[in-house]
Design an enzyme around this catalytic site. Sequence first.
Site, PDB file in Angstrom:
ATOM      1  N   ASP A  68      16.575  -9.227   5.592  1.00 21.19           N
ATOM      2  CA  ASP A  68      15.738  -9.431   6.779  1.00 21.19           C
ATOM      3  C   ASP A  68      14.592 -10.407   6.558  1.00 21.19           C
ATOM      4  OD1 ASP A  68      17.337  -7.570   8.069  1.00 21.19           O
ATOM      5  OD2 ASP A  68      15.993  -5.887   7.627  1.00 21.19           O
TER       6      ASP A  68
ATOM      7  N   ARG B 240       1.425  -5.599  12.958  1.00 26.26           N
ATOM      8  CA  ARG B 240       1.239  -6.437  14.147  1.00 26.26           C
ATOM      9  C   ARG B 240       0.952  -5.531  15.348  1.00 26.26           C
ATOM     10  NH1 ARG B 240       5.422  -8.256  11.321  1.00 26.26           N
ATOM     11  NH2 ARG B 240       7.048  -7.454  12.710  1.00 26.26           N
TER      12      ARG B 240
ATOM     13  N   CYS C   6     -23.306  16.805   2.004  1.00 29.87           N
ATOM     14  CA  CYS C   6     -23.532  17.087   3.424  1.00 29.87           C
ATOM     15  C   CYS C   6     -24.232  18.428   3.615  1.00 29.87           C
ATOM     16  CB  CYS C   6     -22.196  17.093   4.173  1.00 29.87           C
ATOM     17  SG  CYS C   6     -21.477  15.443   4.347  1.00 29.87           S
TER      18      CYS C   6
ATOM     19  N   TRP D 222      17.521  -5.692  17.502  1.00 31.12           N
ATOM     20  CA  TRP D 222      16.715  -4.517  17.225  1.00 31.12           C
ATOM     21  C   TRP D 222      17.476  -3.295  17.685  1.00 31.12           C
ATOM     22  CZ3 TRP D 222      12.779  -5.241  14.100  1.00 31.12           C
ATOM     23  CH2 TRP D 222      12.128  -6.476  14.085  1.00 31.12           C
TER      24      TRP D 222
ATOM     25  N   LEU E  30       6.432  -7.539   6.404  1.00 32.33           N
ATOM     26  CA  LEU E  30       5.966  -6.169   6.175  1.00 32.33           C
ATOM     27  C   LEU E  30       4.466  -6.023   6.424  1.00 32.33           C
ATOM     28  CD1 LEU E  30       8.011  -5.210   2.973  1.00 32.33           C
ATOM     29  CD2 LEU E  30       8.529  -4.641   5.357  1.00 32.33           C
TER      30      LEU E  30
ATOM     31  N   SER F 265      20.687  -5.825  12.627  1.00 29.17           N
ATOM     32  CA  SER F 265      19.879  -4.622  12.863  1.00 29.17           C
ATOM     33  C   SER F 265      18.703  -4.863  13.803  1.00 29.17           C
ATOM     34  CB  SER F 265      19.342  -4.098  11.530  1.00 29.17           C
ATOM     35  OG  SER F 265      18.545  -5.081  10.888  1.00 29.17           O
TER      36      SER F 265
ATOM     37  N   GLU G  43     -20.307  14.750   9.398  1.00 31.13           N
ATOM     38  CA  GLU G  43     -21.437  15.645   9.641  1.00 31.13           C
ATOM     39  C   GLU G  43     -22.751  14.865   9.726  1.00 31.13           C
ATOM     40  OE1 GLU G  43     -19.001  17.816   6.360  1.00 31.13           O
ATOM     41  OE2 GLU G  43     -19.128  15.794   7.211  1.00 31.13           O
TER      42      GLU G  43
END
Length: 357
Positions: free
Chosen positions: A194, A201, A78, A164, A198, A162, A46
């Site tokens: 894996d 990107r 506000c 992809w 984490l 896994s 606002e």
Amino acid sequence: MSRALQLARKGEGRTSPNPLVGAVVVKNGRVVGEGFHKKAGAAHGEIEALRKAGNQAKGADLYVNLEPCCHFGKTPPCTRAIIAAGIKKVVIGMRDPNELVLGKGIRELKKSSIAVIDGVLKRDCERLNEVFMKFIQTRRPFVTLKSAISLDGKIATRTGESRWITGAKAREKVHQMRDRADVIVAGAGTVVKDDPFLTTRLRKKSVKHPVRVILDNEHLVPLTANVFKNSDCQRVLYAAGKNLPQARKEELARRGVEVLQLQEKGGGVDLQRLMKALGEMQLTSVLIEGGGEVNASALAQGVVDKVIFFIAPILIGGKDAPGSLGGPGIEDLRDAFKVKNMKVTAIGKDWMVEGYL
């Protein structure tokens, strides 16, 4: 109001623990000012809109997706700015669930003879601020469980491959989700298998890396794992049980990793206690990117608010290939988790299915 919502979305991932707010000032059918809340501590939507409108705000209408605040926080109320600007009518999408506001902002405007209309596109406004609503009412973060699966429900082959399952566009969507989340949670199994960073990107100037939470009740994750390599500059929490060896705890602390020792539940970390702890840290949104066991535990312990499944048009098969939900599973179909308000969207060659529990 649609424009106010559009503006509010520009602040996604940057305003926590505050809500997403967009505002539009209209005079004689023409937009004379607009703005949105850019980040916590910055001017509210606002105020941004009124500044851009300047003197033209006098006698104008203000559209805002959330009831204007009427209390002093990191910024002044506000409502006072709206009254001082000479706004004649305020159109509100939804009332602020914060007890410090909840209807008080509207009453203050009305006392100053400003016309108020509320409930415009209310459902859209509530959906936009579902994270804020959950947090302000429960002091717990809003939790989204995300999984990428084949058409037959597998998250990997029987050998564990896994990468992809889904395509590039679906993976980019996941990074957009990370960019908006306060926290990303992964289990020890995923980290060991894996070795992910984490992080977020995306091909844009400014990205947000969520706080990484690693669930490791059995102390399986090696201290050389990628998630710990930049823990001195990007926040990492290590959630384990009460039996965490002192030497490991000290080494994690030396690397800048914050250790959370929580009660166990079902052989793993008590996720309800974890969410309570995250809420106390003012972390309002959590993205779970775990394997089948973490996913099953999150559902069984009742911490999940929303599920998002990316489904790839491939068939993997194999009784030993893992699925998205591990654990013992349910015995009776009446006990199945019911997904409501489902939405299906094409993401490249894949499908994104989302819904609420």
